[in-house]
Design an enzyme around this catalytic site. Structure first.
Site: not given
Ligand code: BGC
Length: 469
Positions: A147, A162, A200
């Site tokens: 996630s 990132r 997610d």
């Protein structure tokens, strides 16, 4: 409350207020940013990533089989095995471990992936021993819920754009996270193939779509979203709108990464406290929407606000005198105020806010007067009210953008939600509805937007992804 403190609290809470125009303009800007992001192949700071997920269909509830799922998204790693029964139901076994802090940040990402592989290996030994014998050379398929923003290039491949939510392992950025995990699994001879990678929110979307029996709910699942440690949403987009890649199917689920909505701060409120919190993070200037909304940041916003009032000698003056001029370490150091504390402060209706008194002493070693607690409660409520109202922007905007795809029926629009904030913060969901009413994305359509809590989305959703791989 003395008049000076009252004045300061009124100013602070006014700063955290969101007006109707912000919500309405916010939803328009969100739709515009969706379109820009769908056309732009390399995400930039001022655009929303809008990541194609390679999940080309939403489940019908008929999928069957045994699949594994791993879930890395916040402070825990969860391994599950999911038996899909093919009738909208499933059975789930799971194990959760807290990720050691020293694996979340540092020069090397490898120890984190080693740790994940070890946990998967242990889980299989405990729950699916038959896959570990020499005679059985069958392998299990695993869907990995990861996630964080990942530039996905196939269902089972994607490189990290990132880190967010407190993770910071620079050498993983730009690398394929499935490959990193598979290498560790192979080294440990764990009989598992990582066949799918899912955010997610995609997991939540798929889980709700699988569990949703439309003939009963009279609703189509259109968005999967998370309001937890972080925030984000995914939805199903039609092929012609996904300009940045060539999609062969009718459409694809898109991971919006709406945490990065309005990094240019065209409509989002920007108090001095928002700026302090942003500067403290590992990704300043990014995920600015998330930093006003999600669990990781609400506690920190409250802490920096209280510290400011203390520095201005409006709060905790007696305590400071008593301690010879200092304030408790947990009030002055970043990230020490857990967002769960806000939950108790918000709902406290005990005489003299006794419950808040105990919580603040326990959690922050902060002794307070009844007057100070009233001030703290007002500020807490303002911070969480702002978060909930702002959360209505992406939901309304996505429904506005996709509503024409659902013209063929009278079903409502279902939004599957997961995460501590939406599930447990008192009044959070109701405030999202309040914001949706103000934005009014459905105009005069005789349909509703319904928020449904989708529990266990991460595991089951990733397993559903693995089932189509
Ligand atoms: C991440 C998303 C994730 C969200 C909710 C954000 O910080 O960038 O990928 O979906 O948190 O967990």
């Amino acid at each position: 409350m003395n008049s000076e403190l009252k004045k300061a609290v009124d100013e602070v809470t006014a700063g955290y207020t969101v007006d109707n125009k912000t919500l309405i303009d916010g939803a328009d800007l969100f739709v515009q940013m969706m379109k820009e992001g769908l056309a732009l192949s390399k995400p930039q700071r001022l655009t929303m990533p809008m990541i194609p997920t390679f999940v080309t269909a939403v489940p019908l509830g008929k999928e069957k089989g045994l699949y594994l799922a791993g879930d890395l998204g916040g402070t825990n790693f969860r391994v599950c095995s999911v038996q899909l029964n093919g009738d909208h139901t499933f059975n789930l076994e799971q194990q959760k471990t807290k990720i050691p802090q020293d694996l979340m940040t540092g020069a090397q990402g490898l120890p984190l992936f080693r740790y994940l592989a070890e946990k998967i290996g242990l889980f299989i030994k405990e729950h699916h021993q038959n896959y570990c014998t020499e005679e059985n050379d069958n392998r299990l398929k695993l869907g990995l819920t990861f996630s964080f923003p990942v530039d996905q290039t196939a269902l089972h491949q994607g490189s990290l754009i990132r880190w967010t939510k407190g993770f910071d392992l620079p050498d993983v950025v730009g690398r394929d996270v499935v490959g990193l995990l598979q290498i560790q699994l192979d080294e440990l001879t764990v009989p598992v193939d990582v066949v799918a990678l899912a955010n997610d929110t995609v997991g939540t979307l798929l889980l709700r779509a699988y569990s949703n029996d439309e003939s009963k709910t009279k609703a189509n699942t259109v968005v999967g979203c998370i309001f937890g440690t972080g925030t984000n949403g995914a939805y199903y987009e039609s092929r012609e709108n996904i300009k940045k890649i060539n999609v062969e199917s009718k459409g694809m689920a898109i991971n919006t990464e709406w945490g990065s909505f309005d990094n240019g701060l065209k409509v989002l409120p920007n108090t001095k406290y928002d700026q302090i919190v942003d500067a403290e993070t590992a990704n300043p200037g990014y995920h600015l929407f998330e930093k006003r909304i999600s669990g990781m940041f609400l506690g920190e916003l409250l802490r920096v606000t209280l510290k400011d009032l203390a520095d201005r000698e409006l709060l905790f003056c007696d305590l400071k005198k008593e301690r010879g001029g200092s304030l408790p370490h947990r009030l002055v150091s970043p990230w020490q105020l857990d967002s769960q504390v806000l939950l108790y402060l918000e709902i406290d209706d005990s005489t003299n806010l006794k419950m808040s008194q105990l919580i603040l002493e326990n959690e922050l070693r902060l002794k307070t007067t009844p007057e100070e607690r009233i001030a703290i409660q007002e500020i807490t409520r303002a911070i969480s009210k702002r978060a909930a109202l702002l959360s209505s922007i992406p939901i309304s905007a996505i429904v506005k953008h996709v509503k024409h795809l659902y013209k063929h029926d009278d079903n409502d629009f279902e939004i599957g939600c997961d995460g501590l904030v939406v599930e447990f913060f008192p009044g959070f969901k109701e405030r999202i509805y309040e914001g949706i009413k103000i934005i009014n994305p459905l105009l005069d359509l005789k349909k509703k937007i319904v928020l449904t809590i989708a529990k266990d989305g991460l595991g089951v959703g990733a397993a559903l992804c693995a089932s189509v791989a």
